[in-house]
Enzyme design. Structure first.
Site, PDB file in Angstrom:
ATOM      1  N   HIS A  54    -132.467  30.848 -15.198  1.00  0.00           N
ATOM      2  CA  HIS A  54    -131.806  29.703 -15.220  1.00  0.00           C
ATOM      3  C   HIS A  54    -130.253  30.290 -15.841  1.00  0.00           C
ATOM      4  O   HIS A  54    -130.301  31.637 -16.484  1.00  0.00           O
ATOM      5  CB  HIS A  54    -132.246  28.704 -16.460  1.00  0.00           C
ATOM      6  CG  HIS A  54    -133.379  28.021 -16.082  1.00  0.00           C
ATOM      7  ND1 HIS A  54    -134.853  28.594 -16.474  1.00  0.00           N
ATOM      8  CD2 HIS A  54    -133.731  27.372 -14.787  1.00  0.00           C
ATOM      9  CE1 HIS A  54    -135.586  27.731 -15.806  1.00  0.00           C
ATOM     10  NE2 HIS A  54    -135.100  27.018 -14.886  1.00  0.00           N
ATOM     11  N   ASP A  57    -130.825  31.234 -19.396  1.00  0.00           N
ATOM     12  CA  ASP A  57    -131.577  32.304 -19.596  1.00  0.00           C
ATOM     13  C   ASP A  57    -130.860  33.784 -19.501  1.00  0.00           C
ATOM     14  O   ASP A  57    -131.364  34.743 -20.278  1.00  0.00           O
ATOM     15  CB  ASP A  57    -132.735  32.464 -18.436  1.00  0.00           C
ATOM     16  CG  ASP A  57    -133.740  31.376 -18.377  1.00  0.00           C
ATOM     17  OD1 ASP A  57    -134.160  30.805 -19.759  1.00  0.00           O
ATOM     18  OD2 ASP A  57    -134.151  31.059 -17.414  1.00  0.00           O
TER      19      ASP A  57
END
Ligand code: XUL
Ligand code: MN
Length: 348
Positions: A54, A57
């Site tokens: 993501h 992330d």
């Protein structure tokens, strides 16, 4: 126990969220956290080649732009040192309370604007990390009760959003990962088929495809391998999230093959037959560890999902295609059914 475990062109990936602390809507975390780089080292050690991220992330979005750029360069280099590359970036438009009513389909224009801005930033992050793949999982782009959003307008907004991203960067590819429900009662564009219809109406359909997740297909009461076949037939299967799902309930993300070996077999059969991966597509996993596993045991779901894949690949490759054709020609489907299950059981 199994043959040569030849993965062929298959390359595997997972996302850091697949190694987690066991928190669920009913309970607190049950395990210590794995450090980010420990997760990456595990990936490299276990023969994974891709990492799914993501946007947040990959980088702390609260940092200044220049700090983010510096960290992204460092991330890309350190991953490359481990032999890992970034498969995709997915803008995470569902965690922040700001997106409680969704992102690009929210009723509030300020929310829609910010959702698009964050997604454009996700595109930049993807490019900085060397990938052109953007995964859109429209988590909260749906309704808790029907009249809260205009269903026609919502789909038009979905289309506008995809167009804006395609316009923003002429190289990126958008992979829609559809799921019919959860966290919403009902999601706009609930299946891959819906999304591919939408794709055809974008400004550049050639850059819009799908990522099929096994569990999401089951949640729509669809057969994952048929969903993959549909996308393959249209040249749109650009990503997969293999996992398993025990009937219609919450999205379980169980270890691939752990519920239904035959269903797992059917997916691999199709992927192998049509050389999935020949254009660099990954065999992505999206699996959750059981809450009861302790820290040391909490990586097995990833190792075993890959092992299930390789064991079943071996079985898939032992199918006698002539025999299959004969059974199809004679329409002896009872025999065909038995033949495939005997292969899976190791009795052929
Ligand atoms: C949600 C899901 C996500 C996406 C990436 O069900 O599958 O993890 O895969 O955002
Ligand atoms: Mn997924």
């Amino acid at each position: 126990m199994w043959g040569e475990k030849m993965a062929g062109i298959f390359r595997f990936s997972f996302g850091p969220w697949n190694i987690h602390e066991g928190e669920d809507p009913f309970g607190l975390p049950v395990r210590e956290s794995f450090d980010f780089w420990k997760k990456m080292e595990f990936a490299a050690r276990e023969g994974f080649e891709g990492i799914q991220f993501h946007d947040d992330d990959a980088v702390d979005l609260s940092l200044s732009f220049s700090e983010q750029e510096r960290n992204l360069n460092e991330l890309r280099e350190r991953l490359a040192d481990l032999g890992l590359e970034v498969e995709f970036i997915a803008p995470r438009l569902w965690v922040d309370p700001f997106y409680a009513d969704g992102g690009f389909t929210a009723n509030d224009p300020k929310v829609r604007e910010k959702a698009l801005a964050r997604s454009k930033r996700a595109v930049d992050i993807a490019r900085a990390l060397g990938t052109e793949r953007i995964v859109i999982w429209p988590a909260r782009e749906g309704t808790y009760c029907r009249e809260t959003k205009d269903a026609k307008l919502a789909v038009e907004r979905f289309l506008e959003y995809i167009n804006a991203l395609l316009e923003y960067d002429k190289e990126i590819k958008i992979l829609g990962e559809m799921k019919p429900n959860e966290p919403m009662d009902s999601c706009f564009s609930p299946t891959a088929g819906h999304f591919l219809a939408l794709a055809e109406n974008t400004i550049d359909p050639s850059r819009v495809g799908v990522l099929i997740e096994s569990a999401h297909a089951v949640l729509a009461n669809l057969e994952p391998s048929d969903e993959m076949g549909f996308a393959l037939a249209l040249g749109k299967l650009w990503g997969i999230h293999l996992n398993d799902q025990n009937n219609l309930k919450f999205d379980q993300d169980k270890t691939f093959g752990s519920v239904n070996l035959r269903r797992a077999f059917s997916q691999i059969y199709l992927l192998d037959k049509y050389n999935y991966g020949q254009n660099g597509e990954y065999v992505g996993l999206d699996v959750k560890v059981m809450r009861t596993q302790n820290f040391e045991q909490s990586l097995k779901h990833l190792i075993y999902s890959k092992e299930y894949f390789l064991m079943l690949l071996d079985k898939v490759r032992s199918v006698d295609e002539n025999k299959l054709e004969q059974l199809r020609a004679s329409r002896d489907y009872e025999e065909l059914d038995f033949y495939i299950n005997k292969i899976i059981l190791g009795y052929d």
